[in-house]
Design a protein around this motif. Structure first.
Motif, PDB file in Angstrom:
ATOM      1  N   GLN A   1       0.819  -1.215   0.000  1.00 24.52           N
ATOM      2  CA  GLN A   1       0.000   0.000   0.000  1.00 24.52           C
ATOM      3  C   GLN A   1       0.852   1.264   0.000  1.00 24.52           C
ATOM      4  OE1 GLN A   1      -2.350  -0.941   3.430  1.00 24.52           O
ATOM      5  NE2 GLN A   1      -4.006  -1.820   2.206  1.00 24.52           N
ATOM      6  N   LEU A   2       2.013   1.208   0.612  1.00 27.63           N
ATOM      7  CA  LEU A   2       2.907   2.355   0.653  1.00 27.63           C
ATOM      8  C   LEU A   2       3.360   2.763  -0.750  1.00 27.63           C
ATOM      9  CD1 LEU A   2       4.446   4.304   2.546  1.00 27.63           C
ATOM     10  CD2 LEU A   2       6.303   2.622   2.556  1.00 27.63           C
ATOM     11  N   GLN A   3       3.402   1.813  -1.676  1.00 28.17           N
ATOM     12  CA  GLN A   3       3.894   2.084  -3.022  1.00 28.17           C
ATOM     13  C   GLN A   3       2.812   2.565  -3.984  1.00 28.17           C
ATOM     14  OE1 GLN A   3       7.136   2.188  -3.405  1.00 28.17           O
ATOM     15  NE2 GLN A   3       7.225   1.521  -1.272  1.00 28.17           N
ATOM     16  N   LEU A   4       1.556   2.481  -3.580  1.00 24.58           N
ATOM     17  CA  LEU A   4       0.477   2.881  -4.479  1.00 24.58           C
ATOM     18  C   LEU A   4       0.626   4.349  -4.851  1.00 24.58           C
ATOM     19  CD1 LEU A   4      -2.548   1.022  -2.893  1.00 24.58           C
ATOM     20  CD2 LEU A   4      -1.244   0.385  -4.920  1.00 24.58           C
ATOM     21  N   PRO A   5       0.384   4.744  -6.061  1.00 23.64           N
ATOM     22  CA  PRO A   5      -0.313   4.030  -7.135  1.00 23.64           C
ATOM     23  C   PRO A   5       0.585   3.160  -8.015  1.00 23.64           C
ATOM     24  CG  PRO A   5       0.040   6.275  -7.815  1.00 23.64           C
ATOM     25  CD  PRO A   5       0.603   6.145  -6.414  1.00 23.64           C
ATOM     26  N   ASP A   6       1.886   3.003  -7.668  1.00 26.80           N
ATOM     27  CA  ASP A   6       2.776   2.151  -8.462  1.00 26.80           C
ATOM     28  C   ASP A   6       2.522   0.684  -8.098  1.00 26.80           C
ATOM     29  OD1 ASP A   6       4.799   0.818  -9.793  1.00 26.80           O
ATOM     30  OD2 ASP A   6       6.343   2.292  -9.277  1.00 26.80           O
ATOM     31  N   VAL A   7       1.552   0.099  -8.769  1.00 24.04           N
ATOM     32  CA  VAL A   7       1.110  -1.259  -8.456  1.00 24.04           C
ATOM     33  C   VAL A   7       2.207  -2.284  -8.718  1.00 24.04           C
ATOM     34  CG1 VAL A   7      -0.589  -3.034  -9.041  1.00 24.04           C
ATOM     35  CG2 VAL A   7      -1.279  -0.652  -8.898  1.00 24.04           C
ATOM     36  N   GLN A   8       2.998  -2.079  -9.749  1.00 24.54           N
ATOM     37  CA  GLN A   8       4.049  -3.049 -10.057  1.00 24.54           C
ATOM     38  C   GLN A   8       5.121  -3.083  -8.973  1.00 24.54           C
ATOM     39  OE1 GLN A   8       5.068  -1.771 -14.046  1.00 24.54           O
ATOM     40  NE2 GLN A   8       4.050  -3.575 -14.874  1.00 24.54           N
ATOM     41  N   LEU A   9       5.567  -1.918  -8.535  1.00 25.32           N
ATOM     42  CA  LEU A   9       6.550  -1.879  -7.461  1.00 25.32           C
ATOM     43  C   LEU A   9       5.940  -2.439  -6.178  1.00 25.32           C
ATOM     44  CD1 LEU A   9       9.293  -1.158  -6.320  1.00 25.32           C
ATOM     45  CD2 LEU A   9       8.450   1.178  -5.955  1.00 25.32           C
ATOM     46  N   GLY A  10       4.686  -2.093  -5.917  1.00 27.45           N
ATOM     47  CA  GLY A  10       4.005  -2.625  -4.744  1.00 27.45           C
ATOM     48  C   GLY A  10       3.928  -4.143  -4.766  1.00 27.45           C
ATOM     49  N   ALA A  11       3.593  -4.699  -5.923  1.00 27.95           N
ATOM     50  CA  ALA A  11       3.503  -6.163  -6.052  1.00 27.95           C
ATOM     51  C   ALA A  11       4.862  -6.809  -5.840  1.00 27.95           C
ATOM     52  CB  ALA A  11       2.935  -6.533  -7.414  1.00 27.95           C
ATOM     53  N   ALA A  12       5.901  -6.194  -6.382  1.00 31.38           N
ATOM     54  CA  ALA A  12       7.251  -6.746  -6.206  1.00 31.38           C
ATOM     55  C   ALA A  12       7.650  -6.733  -4.730  1.00 31.38           C
ATOM     56  CB  ALA A  12       8.257  -5.969  -7.053  1.00 31.38           C
ATOM     57  N   LEU A  13       7.391  -5.623  -4.043  1.00 32.76           N
ATOM     58  CA  LEU A  13       7.738  -5.542  -2.628  1.00 32.76           C
ATOM     59  C   LEU A  13       6.897  -6.488  -1.785  1.00 32.76           C
ATOM     60  CD1 LEU A  13       8.357  -1.714  -2.201  1.00 32.76           C
ATOM     61  CD2 LEU A  13      10.036  -3.562  -2.358  1.00 32.76           C
ATOM     62  N   TYR A  14       5.626  -6.641  -2.147  1.00 34.20           N
ATOM     63  CA  TYR A  14       4.736  -7.556  -1.434  1.00 34.20           C
ATOM     64  C   TYR A  14       5.272  -8.990  -1.542  1.00 34.20           C
ATOM     65  CZ  TYR A  14       0.494 -10.089  -0.149  1.00 34.20           C
ATOM     66  OH  TYR A  14      -0.399 -10.926   0.455  1.00 34.20           O
ATOM     67  N   LYS A  15       5.624  -9.388  -2.743  1.00 33.26           N
ATOM     68  CA  LYS A  15       6.111 -10.759  -2.947  1.00 33.26           C
ATOM     69  C   LYS A  15       7.461 -10.965  -2.279  1.00 33.26           C
ATOM     70  CE  LYS A  15       3.389 -11.532  -7.024  1.00 33.26           C
ATOM     71  NZ  LYS A  15       3.230 -12.423  -8.140  1.00 33.26           N
ATOM     72  N   ARG A  16       8.328  -9.974  -2.348  1.00 34.50           N
ATOM     73  CA  ARG A  16       9.628 -10.095  -1.689  1.00 34.50           C
ATOM     74  C   ARG A  16       9.447 -10.209  -0.177  1.00 34.50           C
ATOM     75  NH1 ARG A  16      14.011  -5.582  -2.568  1.00 34.50           N
ATOM     76  NH2 ARG A  16      12.861  -4.575  -0.897  1.00 34.50           N
ATOM     77  N   CYS A  17       8.534  -9.431   0.370  1.00 29.79           N
ATOM     78  CA  CYS A  17       8.221  -9.499   1.797  1.00 29.79           C
ATOM     79  C   CYS A  17       7.724 -10.891   2.171  1.00 29.79           C
ATOM     80  CB  CYS A  17       7.174  -8.438   2.129  1.00 29.79           C
ATOM     81  SG  CYS A  17       6.529  -8.511   3.812  1.00 29.79           S
ATOM     82  N   GLN A  18       6.777 -11.410   1.385  1.00 25.65           N
ATOM     83  CA  GLN A  18       6.250 -12.756   1.637  1.00 25.65           C
ATOM     84  C   GLN A  18       7.389 -13.780   1.616  1.00 25.65           C
ATOM     85  OE1 GLN A  18       2.633 -14.191   1.160  1.00 25.65           O
ATOM     86  NE2 GLN A  18       2.143 -12.254   2.159  1.00 25.65           N
ATOM     87  N   LEU A  19       8.239 -13.667   0.629  1.00 24.16           N
ATOM     88  CA  LEU A  19       9.350 -14.606   0.483  1.00 24.16           C
ATOM     89  C   LEU A  19      10.289 -14.533   1.682  1.00 24.16           C
ATOM     90  CD1 LEU A  19      10.471 -16.686  -1.472  1.00 24.16           C
ATOM     91  CD2 LEU A  19      11.569 -14.827  -2.727  1.00 24.16           C
ATOM     92  N   GLN A  20      10.613 -13.325   2.122  1.00 25.35           N
ATOM     93  CA  GLN A  20      11.489 -13.156   3.284  1.00 25.35           C
ATOM     94  C   GLN A  20      10.895 -13.824   4.518  1.00 25.35           C
ATOM     95  OE1 GLN A  20      11.605  -8.893   3.282  1.00 25.35           O
ATOM     96  NE2 GLN A  20      13.668  -8.815   2.441  1.00 25.35           N
ATOM     97  N   LEU A  21       9.642 -13.549   4.787  1.00 23.27           N
ATOM     98  CA  LEU A  21       9.015 -14.070   6.004  1.00 23.27           C
ATOM     99  C   LEU A  21       8.843 -15.584   5.948  1.00 23.27           C
ATOM    100  CD1 LEU A  21       6.404 -11.244   6.659  1.00 23.27           C
ATOM    101  CD2 LEU A  21       8.562 -11.658   7.865  1.00 23.27           C
ATOM    102  N   ILE A  22       8.481 -16.108   4.799  1.00 25.78           N
ATOM    103  CA  ILE A  22       8.301 -17.558   4.665  1.00 25.78           C
ATOM    104  C   ILE A  22       9.638 -18.265   4.849  1.00 25.78           C
ATOM    105  CG2 ILE A  22       7.774 -19.399   3.010  1.00 25.78           C
ATOM    106  CD1 ILE A  22       5.553 -17.483   1.915  1.00 25.78           C
ATOM    107  N   LYS A  23      10.684 -17.752   4.215  1.00 26.25           N
ATOM    108  CA  LYS A  23      12.005 -18.365   4.367  1.00 26.25           C
ATOM    109  C   LYS A  23      12.476 -18.309   5.821  1.00 26.25           C
ATOM    110  CE  LYS A  23      14.077 -17.977  -0.201  1.00 26.25           C
ATOM    111  NZ  LYS A  23      14.501 -19.365  -0.258  1.00 26.25           N
ATOM    112  N   GLN A  24      12.248 -17.177   6.458  1.00 22.24           N
ATOM    113  CA  GLN A  24      12.658 -17.027   7.855  1.00 22.24           C
ATOM    114  C   GLN A  24      11.909 -18.019   8.744  1.00 22.24           C
ATOM    115  OE1 GLN A  24      11.997 -13.097   9.427  1.00 22.24           O
ATOM    116  NE2 GLN A  24      13.329 -13.441  11.173  1.00 22.24           N
ATOM    117  N   ARG A  25      10.620 -18.157   8.548  1.00 29.38           N
ATOM    118  CA  ARG A  25       9.811 -19.089   9.349  1.00 29.38           C
ATOM    119  C   ARG A  25      10.261 -20.533   9.117  1.00 29.38           C
ATOM    120  NH1 ARG A  25       6.249 -19.894  13.673  1.00 29.38           N
ATOM    121  NH2 ARG A  25       4.670 -21.392  13.077  1.00 29.38           N
ATOM    122  N   ALA A  26      10.503 -20.895   7.865  1.00 25.99           N
ATOM    123  CA  ALA A  26      10.960 -22.258   7.563  1.00 25.99           C
ATOM    124  C   ALA A  26      12.300 -22.540   8.235  1.00 25.99           C
ATOM    125  CB  ALA A  26      11.060 -22.465   6.046  1.00 25.99           C
ATOM    126  N   GLU A  27      13.202 -21.573   8.203  1.00 29.17           N
ATOM    127  CA  GLU A  27      14.510 -21.758   8.852  1.00 29.17           C
ATOM    128  C   GLU A  27      14.357 -21.897  10.357  1.00 29.17           C
ATOM    129  OE1 GLU A  27      17.091 -18.615   7.554  1.00 29.17           O
ATOM    130  OE2 GLU A  27      17.056 -19.330   5.474  1.00 29.17           O
TER     131      GLU A  27
END
Length: 133
Positions: free
Chosen positions: A99-125
């Motif tokens: 939401q912080l990146q709106l109206p740049d939806v593409q950058l927002g989507a990239a940051l959202y997915k990177r965030c998800q990836l970071q947290l999932i990897k951290q939890r798995a570890e």
């Protein structure tokens, strides 16, 4: 080193590792580069979610065995609750970054997915590390 320092170090290590997995493409239009980046994040998310699910299933199995052996369900119930809390935290933590990146939806989507990836990897570890204890 306090817990905050350890957490910040862990997040920065995950960020660096993710940037190595999915570097910003050097060629193509801005739109094409975002699409390549998002595609890479999607592929890595599939792998990371699978890994996390395996560790969650492992711990759930161990905790079910413990519950059956001892008759005490507290650890199992707490683990299930922690899974739900993690899902909520992950969604909310990544949503505000989008939401912080709106109206740049593409950058927002990239940051959202990177965030998800970071947290999932951290939890798995974290779950994997518990097995070694």
């Amino acid at each position: 080193m306090n817990m905050l320092s350890v957490t910040l170090l862990s997040v920065s290590l995950h960020t660096a590792a993710i940037e190595e997995l999915c570097p910003w493409p050097e060629s193509g239009s801005q739109q094409q580069r975002y699409q390549q980046q998002l595609s890479c994040y999607d592929q890595e998310l599939v792998k990371s979610r699978r890994t996390l699910a395996q560790w969650e299933q492992h711990h759930e199995f161990v905790l079910q065995q413990h519950r059956q052996r001892t008759g005490r369900p507290a650890a199992y119930n707490s683990f299930k609750s922690s899974q739900q809390s993690f899902q909520q935290l992950k969604e909310q933590q990544c949503r505000w970054q989008y939401q912080l990146q709106l109206p740049d939806v593409q950058l927002g989507a990239a940051l959202y997915k990177r965030c998800q990836l970071q947290l999932i990897k951290q939890r798995a570890e974290q779950l994997e590390a518990l097995v070694a204890q």
